[in-house]
Design a protein around this motif. Structure first.
Motif, mmCIF file in Angstrom:
data_model
loop_
_atom_site.group_PDB
_atom_site.id
_atom_site.type_symbol
_atom_site.label_atom_id
_atom_site.label_comp_id
_atom_site.label_asym_id
_atom_site.label_seq_id
_atom_site.Cartn_x
_atom_site.Cartn_y
_atom_site.Cartn_z
ATOM 1 N N ALA A 7 0.799 -1.124 0.043
ATOM 2 C CA ALA A 7 -0.164 0.079 -0.154
ATOM 3 C C ALA A 7 0.902 1.396 -0.056
ATOM 4 O O ALA A 7 2.003 1.129 0.513
ATOM 5 N N LEU A 8 0.253 2.347 -0.637
ATOM 6 C CA LEU A 8 0.991 3.564 -0.477
ATOM 7 C C LEU A 8 0.895 3.973 0.824
ATOM 8 O O LEU A 8 -0.351 3.982 1.629
ATOM 9 N N TRP A 9 1.807 4.665 1.412
ATOM 10 C CA TRP A 9 1.775 5.396 2.471
ATOM 11 C C TRP A 9 1.041 6.999 2.222
ATOM 12 O O TRP A 9 1.163 7.307 1.247
ATOM 13 N N PRO A 10 0.402 7.648 3.312
ATOM 14 C CA PRO A 10 -0.717 8.869 2.932
ATOM 15 C C PRO A 10 0.178 9.772 2.071
ATOM 16 O O PRO A 10 -0.523 10.359 1.403
ATOM 17 N N TRP A 11 1.429 9.954 2.510
ATOM 18 C CA TRP A 11 1.927 11.068 1.769
ATOM 19 C C TRP A 11 2.532 10.768 0.288
ATOM 20 O O TRP A 11 2.823 11.698 -0.465
ATOM 21 N N GLN A 12 2.320 9.513 0.125
ATOM 22 C CA GLN A 12 2.770 9.095 -1.321
ATOM 23 C C GLN A 12 1.437 9.003 -2.302
ATOM 24 O O GLN A 12 1.581 8.973 -3.465
ATOM 25 N N GLN A 13 0.407 9.243 -1.806
ATOM 26 C CA GLN A 13 -0.769 9.441 -2.757
ATOM 27 C C GLN A 13 -0.772 10.500 -3.911
ATOM 28 O O GLN A 13 -1.189 10.076 -5.079
ATOM 29 N N ALA A 14 -0.236 11.710 -3.455
ATOM 30 C CA ALA A 14 -0.140 12.705 -4.533
ATOM 31 C C ALA A 14 1.020 12.554 -5.185
ATOM 32 O O ALA A 14 1.325 12.860 -6.617
ATOM 33 N N VAL A 15 2.026 11.556 -4.811
ATOM 34 C CA VAL A 15 3.034 11.573 -5.717
ATOM 35 C C VAL A 15 2.916 10.392 -6.897
ATOM 36 O O VAL A 15 3.675 10.623 -7.965
ATOM 37 N N LEU A 16 2.196 9.484 -6.683
ATOM 38 C CA LEU A 16 1.968 8.104 -7.583
ATOM 39 C C LEU A 16 1.509 8.798 -9.154
ATOM 40 O O LEU A 16 2.294 8.401 -10.097
ATOM 41 N N PRO A 17 0.587 9.767 -9.100
ATOM 42 C CA PRO A 17 0.185 10.159 -10.247
ATOM 43 C C PRO A 17 1.382 10.947 -11.190
ATOM 44 O O PRO A 17 1.357 10.864 -12.437
ATOM 45 N N ASP A 18 2.107 11.518 -10.227
ATOM 46 C CA ASP A 18 3.365 12.364 -10.940
ATOM 47 C C ASP A 18 4.018 11.324 -11.702
ATOM 48 O O ASP A 18 4.740 11.727 -12.533
ATOM 49 N N ALA A 19 4.291 10.209 -11.017
ATOM 50 C CA ALA A 19 5.310 9.225 -11.354
ATOM 51 C C ALA A 19 4.677 8.455 -12.349
ATOM 52 O O ALA A 19 5.451 8.144 -13.528
ATOM 53 N N LEU A 20 3.486 8.478 -12.599
ATOM 54 C CA LEU A 20 2.901 7.695 -13.693
ATOM 55 C C LEU A 20 3.101 8.318 -14.926
ATOM 56 O O LEU A 20 3.103 7.861 -16.019
ATOM 57 N N ARG A 21 2.854 9.691 -14.808
ATOM 58 C CA ARG A 21 2.943 10.716 -15.907
ATOM 59 C C ARG A 21 4.270 10.779 -16.363
ATOM 60 O O ARG A 21 4.731 10.731 -17.566
ATOM 61 N N ALA A 22 5.359 10.837 -15.580
ATOM 62 C CA ALA A 22 6.867 11.076 -15.855
ATOM 63 C C ALA A 22 7.486 9.867 -16.214
ATOM 64 O O ALA A 22 8.168 10.025 -17.447
ATOM 65 N N LEU A 23 7.082 8.729 -15.905
ATOM 66 C CA LEU A 23 7.999 7.478 -16.278
ATOM 67 C C LEU A 23 7.311 6.999 -17.451
ATOM 68 O O LEU A 23 6.358 5.893 -17.291
ATOM 69 N N THR A 24 7.657 7.175 -18.641
ATOM 70 C CA THR A 24 7.018 6.557 -19.897
ATOM 71 C C THR A 24 8.082 5.456 -20.483
ATOM 72 O O THR A 24 7.641 4.991 -21.539
ATOM 73 N N SER A 25 9.262 5.472 -20.103
ATOM 74 C CA SER A 25 10.250 4.386 -20.679
ATOM 75 C C SER A 25 9.899 3.110 -20.040
ATOM 76 O O SER A 25 9.377 2.936 -19.140
ATOM 77 N N PRO A 26 10.330 1.999 -20.939
ATOM 78 C CA PRO A 26 10.042 0.738 -20.639
ATOM 79 C C PRO A 26 10.945 0.422 -19.405
ATOM 80 O O PRO A 26 10.850 -0.613 -18.792
#
Length: 354
Positions: A7-26
């Motif tokens: 599970a994500l820790w509470p302060w990571q909830q806002a970080v995950l969408p940023d990571a999904l948008r940024a990490l586009t490489s295989p």
């Protein structure tokens, strides 16, 4: 307290969408300060890439010409359930043996037990990711996707791959076959071999804010006050994972506060029983804070009032240099009890004039 790596820790909830948008490489490399929950976030990235509950980027489940934005996993679809239980056929998780007990994925524990039974003994848990595990990764990446979404390989911590392991992975990492995605996670980026770094898209995960972590710790750990949670978080250098490990070992804020004075007075107690890497790390933090105190800077790890006063900067600096030399050999299989006794004597000598 058991904290899930699923599970994500509470302060990571806002970080995950940023990571999904940024990490586009295989091939992605998630990094940050040590103990910030990299494995939690990497796992959720893998889960989002495999989730069948939302449209896949590229339009596989969407007739519109625009590609839908990849969202965090829905948590409800069959793929999410398979990931949570650790048995998704298109997900492979690779961690060192000594990390398996705290991860909590059944298939990893079963593989460890199977290896022990195969050798007829309980093996020492290795801190490295060995080449046999990476060979399995290469074989896994070349097989057909089972559920049609993607295949994901998660490797943590990436800096635990030895030279042979890393070299075995390089070609596959540089040109992942088919629908394969790699997510490597680690602490500081410089700890990862340059040949691995150069083949990945690196993304730095923000450090956890102390004002969010301390109340969360106090809320989830019985009998822990917010003040004590803040003290233990500082003792762990701001690392949530480090603070949890300290509490699991029975540490308290009062114990941490008393450590400098006990060392100076020669009251060793439990300190002599600590693993050498932990003992050395603790002594380094004390030497660091005393050096800061000597030049009028605030302490980072210990309460200011707990630090012995009056130590000269040259004296403390020399002690810190000795500790850095000792840390290079912290994992060496010498007599740990004698080495610990030597380190504690060295600490008392360094604190004698403080």
């Amino acid at each position: 307290m058991v904290v899930s790596t699923l599970a994500l820790w509470p302060w990571q909830q806002a970080v995950l969408p940023d990571a999904l948008r940024a990490l586009t490489s295989p091939a992605a490399l998630l990094h940050g300060a040590t103990g910030q929950g990299q494995l939690n976030l990497a796992f959720q990235l893998a889960k989002a890439w495999l989730c069948e509950g939302h449209p896949e980027p590229g339009g596989m489940f969407d007739d519109s010409p625009a590609e839908p934005e990849l969202r965090p996993a829905c948590g409800q679809c069959p793929a999410c359930h398979l990931v949570d239980t650790g048995y998704h056929p298109d997900l492979m998780v690779v961690v060192p043996d000594n990390v398996v007990p705290r991860v909590g994925w059944p298939h990893l524990e079963e593989a460890l037990d199977k290896a022990d039974k195969g050798e007829g003994r309980k093996r020492k848990l290795s801190p490295e990711i060995k080449v046999d595990a990476i060979r399995e990764v290469v074989s896994f990446s070349q097989s057909t996707v089972s559920r049609g979404r993607a295949k994901v390989v998660l490797i943590h911590p990436a800096d635990r791959m030895n030279t042979v392991s890393a070299n075995t992975l390089l070609k596959t990492l540089e040109e992942p076959p088919g629908q394969v995605r790699f997510i490597l996670s680690c602490g500081p980026l410089d700890d990862v071999m340059p040949t691995v770094r150069s083949r990945c898209q690196a993304w730095q995960m923000p450090s956890a804010p102390a004002q969010a972590v301390a109340p969360w710790l106090a809320e989830h750990v019985e009998g822990l006050s917010a003040a004590d949670a803040s003290a233990l978080l500082a003792a762990a250098g701001g690392s949530p994972e480090g603070a949890l490990e300290l509490m699991a070992m029975g540490w308290s804020a009062a114990l941490w506060k008393s450590l400098p004075g006990d060392l100076k007075a020669g009251r060793v107690g439990a300190w002599g029983q600590w693993p050498l890497p932990l003992l050395l790390s603790t002594l380094q933090k004390l030497a660091h804070d005393m050096a800061r105190e000597a030049v009028g800077a605030p302490a980072l790890y210990f309460p200011q009032a707990a630090l012995p006063q009056g130590a000269g900067l040259p004296q403390v600096t020399a002690w810190g240099q000795e500790l850095r030399k000792a840390m290079r050999h912290a994992e060496h299989p010498f007599n740990a009890a004698l080495k610990a006794e030597s380190l504690l004597f060295q600490a008392r000598r360094a604190l004698a004039k403080a």
